[in-house]
Write an enzyme that holds these catalytic residues in place. Sequence first.
Site, PDB file in Angstrom:
ATOM      1  N   LYS A  16       0.693  -1.252   0.021  1.00  0.00           N
ATOM      2  CA  LYS A  16      -0.105   0.148   0.042  1.00  0.00           C
ATOM      3  C   LYS A  16       0.813   1.179   0.012  1.00  0.00           C
ATOM      4  O   LYS A  16       0.616   2.225  -0.894  1.00  0.00           O
ATOM      5  CB  LYS A  16      -0.968   0.016   1.291  1.00  0.00           C
ATOM      6  CG  LYS A  16      -1.968  -1.171   1.314  1.00  0.00           C
ATOM      7  CD  LYS A  16      -2.758  -1.081   2.493  1.00  0.00           C
ATOM      8  CE  LYS A  16      -1.992  -1.525   3.692  1.00  0.00           C
ATOM      9  NZ  LYS A  16      -1.308  -2.875   3.804  1.00  0.00           N
ATOM     10  N   GLN A 222      -3.427  -2.002   7.234  1.00  0.00           N
ATOM     11  CA  GLN A 222      -3.684  -3.508   7.169  1.00  0.00           C
ATOM     12  C   GLN A 222      -4.346  -3.977   6.032  1.00  0.00           C
ATOM     13  O   GLN A 222      -4.189  -3.276   4.845  1.00  0.00           O
ATOM     14  CB  GLN A 222      -4.566  -3.760   8.479  1.00  0.00           C
ATOM     15  CG  GLN A 222      -3.673  -3.644   9.842  1.00  0.00           C
ATOM     16  CD  GLN A 222      -3.665  -2.265  10.475  1.00  0.00           C
ATOM     17  OE1 GLN A 222      -4.777  -1.569  10.506  1.00  0.00           O
ATOM     18  NE2 GLN A 222      -2.546  -1.936  10.565  1.00  0.00           N
TER      19      GLN A 222
HETATM   20  P1  GDP Z   1       2.226  -2.133   3.120  1.00  0.00           P
HETATM   21  O1  GDP Z   1       1.925  -2.325   4.724  1.00  0.00           O
HETATM   22  O2  GDP Z   1       1.021  -2.636   2.204  1.00  0.00           O
HETATM   23  O3  GDP Z   1       2.656  -0.952   2.685  1.00  0.00           O
HETATM   24  O4  GDP Z   1       3.458  -3.084   2.605  1.00  0.00           O
HETATM   25  P2  GDP Z   1       4.923  -3.391   3.356  1.00  0.00           P
HETATM   26  O5  GDP Z   1       5.713  -2.015   3.196  1.00  0.00           O
HETATM   27  O6  GDP Z   1       4.612  -3.646   4.704  1.00  0.00           O
HETATM   28  O7  GDP Z   1       5.201  -4.642   2.396  1.00  0.00           O
HETATM   29  C1  GDP Z   1       5.658  -4.495   1.079  1.00  0.00           C
HETATM   30  C2  GDP Z   1       6.968  -4.862   0.867  1.00  0.00           C
HETATM   31  O8  GDP Z   1       7.282  -5.224  -0.581  1.00  0.00           O
HETATM   32  C3  GDP Z   1       7.833  -3.662   1.243  1.00  0.00           C
HETATM   33  O9  GDP Z   1       9.196  -3.837   1.542  1.00  0.00           O
HETATM   34  C4  GDP Z   1       8.103  -2.972  -0.362  1.00  0.00           C
HETATM   35  O10 GDP Z   1       9.167  -2.106  -0.153  1.00  0.00           O
HETATM   36  C5  GDP Z   1       8.121  -4.039  -1.138  1.00  0.00           C
HETATM   37  N1  GDP Z   1       7.449  -3.997  -2.460  1.00  0.00           N
HETATM   38  C6  GDP Z   1       6.227  -3.029  -2.781  1.00  0.00           C
HETATM   39  N2  GDP Z   1       6.190  -3.556  -4.191  1.00  0.00           N
HETATM   40  C7  GDP Z   1       7.036  -4.307  -4.635  1.00  0.00           C
HETATM   41  C8  GDP Z   1       7.344  -5.078  -5.814  1.00  0.00           C
HETATM   42  O11 GDP Z   1       6.443  -4.639  -6.943  1.00  0.00           O
HETATM   43  N3  GDP Z   1       8.084  -5.837  -5.954  1.00  0.00           N
HETATM   44  C9  GDP Z   1       9.064  -5.959  -4.774  1.00  0.00           C
HETATM   45  N4  GDP Z   1      10.039  -7.142  -5.153  1.00  0.00           N
HETATM   46  N5  GDP Z   1       8.944  -5.521  -3.697  1.00  0.00           N
HETATM   47  C10 GDP Z   1       7.930  -4.769  -3.514  1.00  0.00           C
HETATM   48  P1  IMO Z   2       0.094  -2.898   7.135  1.00  0.00           P
HETATM   49  O1  IMO Z   2      -0.762  -1.528   7.053  1.00  0.00           O
HETATM   50  C1  IMO Z   2       0.258  -7.086   8.216  1.00  0.00           C
HETATM   51  C2  IMO Z   2      -1.649  -8.204  12.020  1.00  0.00           C
HETATM   52  C3  IMO Z   2      -0.788  -8.559  13.315  1.00  0.00           C
HETATM   53  C4  IMO Z   2      -1.597  -9.468  14.118  1.00  0.00           C
HETATM   54  C5  IMO Z   2      -3.196  -8.957  13.834  1.00  0.00           C
HETATM   55  C6  IMO Z   2      -3.345  -7.993  15.192  1.00  0.00           C
HETATM   56  O2  IMO Z   2       1.670  -2.665   7.155  1.00  0.00           O
HETATM   57  O3  IMO Z   2      -0.559  -3.630   6.161  1.00  0.00           O
HETATM   58  P2  IMO Z   2      -2.400  -5.541  16.150  1.00  0.00           P
HETATM   59  O4  IMO Z   2      -1.166  -5.122  16.446  1.00  0.00           O
HETATM   60  O5  IMO Z   2      -3.324  -4.840  15.075  1.00  0.00           O
HETATM   61  O6  IMO Z   2      -3.491  -6.023  17.236  1.00  0.00           O
HETATM   62  O7  IMO Z   2      -2.282  -7.173  15.419  1.00  0.00           O
HETATM   63  O8  IMO Z   2      -2.893  -8.003  12.799  1.00  0.00           O
HETATM   64  N1  IMO Z   2      -1.300  -6.872  11.687  1.00  0.00           N
HETATM   65  C7  IMO Z   2      -0.637  -6.709  10.336  1.00  0.00           C
HETATM   66  N2  IMO Z   2      -0.232  -7.635   9.520  1.00  0.00           N
HETATM   67  N3  IMO Z   2       0.295  -5.936   8.079  1.00  0.00           N
HETATM   68  C8  IMO Z   2      -0.125  -4.743   8.879  1.00  0.00           C
HETATM   69  O9  IMO Z   2      -0.366  -3.512   8.584  1.00  0.00           O
HETATM   70  C9  IMO Z   2      -0.756  -5.448   9.971  1.00  0.00           C
HETATM   71  N4  IMO Z   2      -1.291  -4.507  11.266  1.00  0.00           N
HETATM   72  C10 IMO Z   2      -1.723  -5.616  12.176  1.00  0.00           C
HETATM   73  O10 IMO Z   2       0.417  -9.413  12.705  1.00  0.00           O
HETATM   74  O11 IMO Z   2      -1.971 -10.592  13.393  1.00  0.00           O
END
Ligand code: GDP
Ligand code: IMO
Length: 424
Positions: A16, A222
Amino acid sequence: MRVTVLVGSQWGDEGKGKIVDILSEKYDIVARYQGGANAGHTVEIGNKKYILHLIPSGILRENVICVIGNGVVIDPEALLEEIKILEENNISVKGRLLISHNAHLIMPYHKLLDSIRESGDQKIGSTGRGIGPCYTDKYARKGVKIVDLLSKETLQEKIKINLEEKNNLLKKIYDKEGFSIDEMVQQYIKFDKQIDDCITDAAFFLNSAIDEGKSVLLEGAQGALLDVDFGTYPYVTSSNPTSGGASTGTGIPPTKINSVFGIVKAYTTRVGHGPFPTELNDETGNKLREEGAEYGATTGRPRRCGWFDSFLVKYSNLINGVEKVAITKLDVLSAFDEIKVCIGYELEGKRLKSFSTDLTRLYEVKPIYETMPGWSENIEECKSYYDLPQKTKDYLDFLSNQTEMQIEIISVGPKRRQTFFVND
Ligand code: GDP
Ligand code: IMO
Ligand code: MG
């Protein structure tokens, strides 16, 4: 006027942050509507990597105003740390960040209670950021809000009422030290001084801005399957990441929201406990984790990995009202000779008609897979849909047909430049 909600379509970490960063170039305002510092949204620009927990990812675009809506629960320590890191990297925050006066505050006892509960019998796999206990107090009408910081007397009174209860609980039930009222009041007054300029009636600000023709991107944290109402309860977070939460979490009424955009990872991951029908507890799952660097952005925990579940995403799109999606991490699948896609579930020999979050069923279902040939080409440098190998396009078509979603953005790597619009 253009108001878009951006939601995670699976169990979070779909990418995201990266897609908000891409889309926010064309928006005036980016607002968060729920969750707290449990979120970890990663944006990579050049050689820099930013992980946003509370501040909307739009902060990395200098013309964008960012709003933390009333539905978000704010941990002062986490917020100040995030502001500090951004400003150290020459990203201005002051003057560009607004905080709703109606947002609830995470208090030190919320974090402690979160970790104590996590060590008990019912393990959710919480991030330990105090999210569940803070929302519990919100709905129990005991929460401390940002607006309470404006009067020392009110703040003191609210903390006193809470500590009477929490200290009792900590000492008598959990055999832990209680908290001091005075220290906590001082700590939160100090916090107020640091963020005072940011506090506003965010609902009024957002509605006025929309009425003046400004565009707003609402950044969900999330994902749909972690939604407290529509997710895999109780293995969920304590808020509504689904698109409906965007209205209650900002004060922007549904009649002003024009579209819902979903973020979908090309396979599935989940952090924490709970059912996960397509999870791969084998070498293939490990390979997805390593190739996709699937380790939590907030806690560093290894993410559970499995194949794409179109049955689940179809459900998620239904609940969210998703019209278009971005598909992320497609590059990760280049490492596989064949790729499976779950197209439905079987339970006791019968195929289920629709996805259900009923846990007793979800733990028992057997995914029905369609196997697709992999593509061996590295696609990280692809610049348009037409650059993609035919087998990659076939995979995308298959996902699109199975889930009835229209793919608008494709992401082939973590960097800004590794993104393209299908119609460009
Ligand atoms: P979010 O919580 O939905 O914003 O996602 P996160 O940042 O927790 O996890 C997504 C991970 O994948 C991060 O480390 C990003 O830098 C990486 N990422 C996002 N888009 C891509 C993609 O298209 N390819 C790869 N290899 N990594 C990506
Ligand atoms: P983003 O925005 C993935 C998961 C936790 C746990 C459950 C409850 O980066 O996608 P909490 O701390 O909210 O009480 O945990 O939800 N969880 C996530 N998993 N990405 C997240 O956020 C999360 N935020 C909470 O691992 O299973
Ligand atoms: Mg994340």
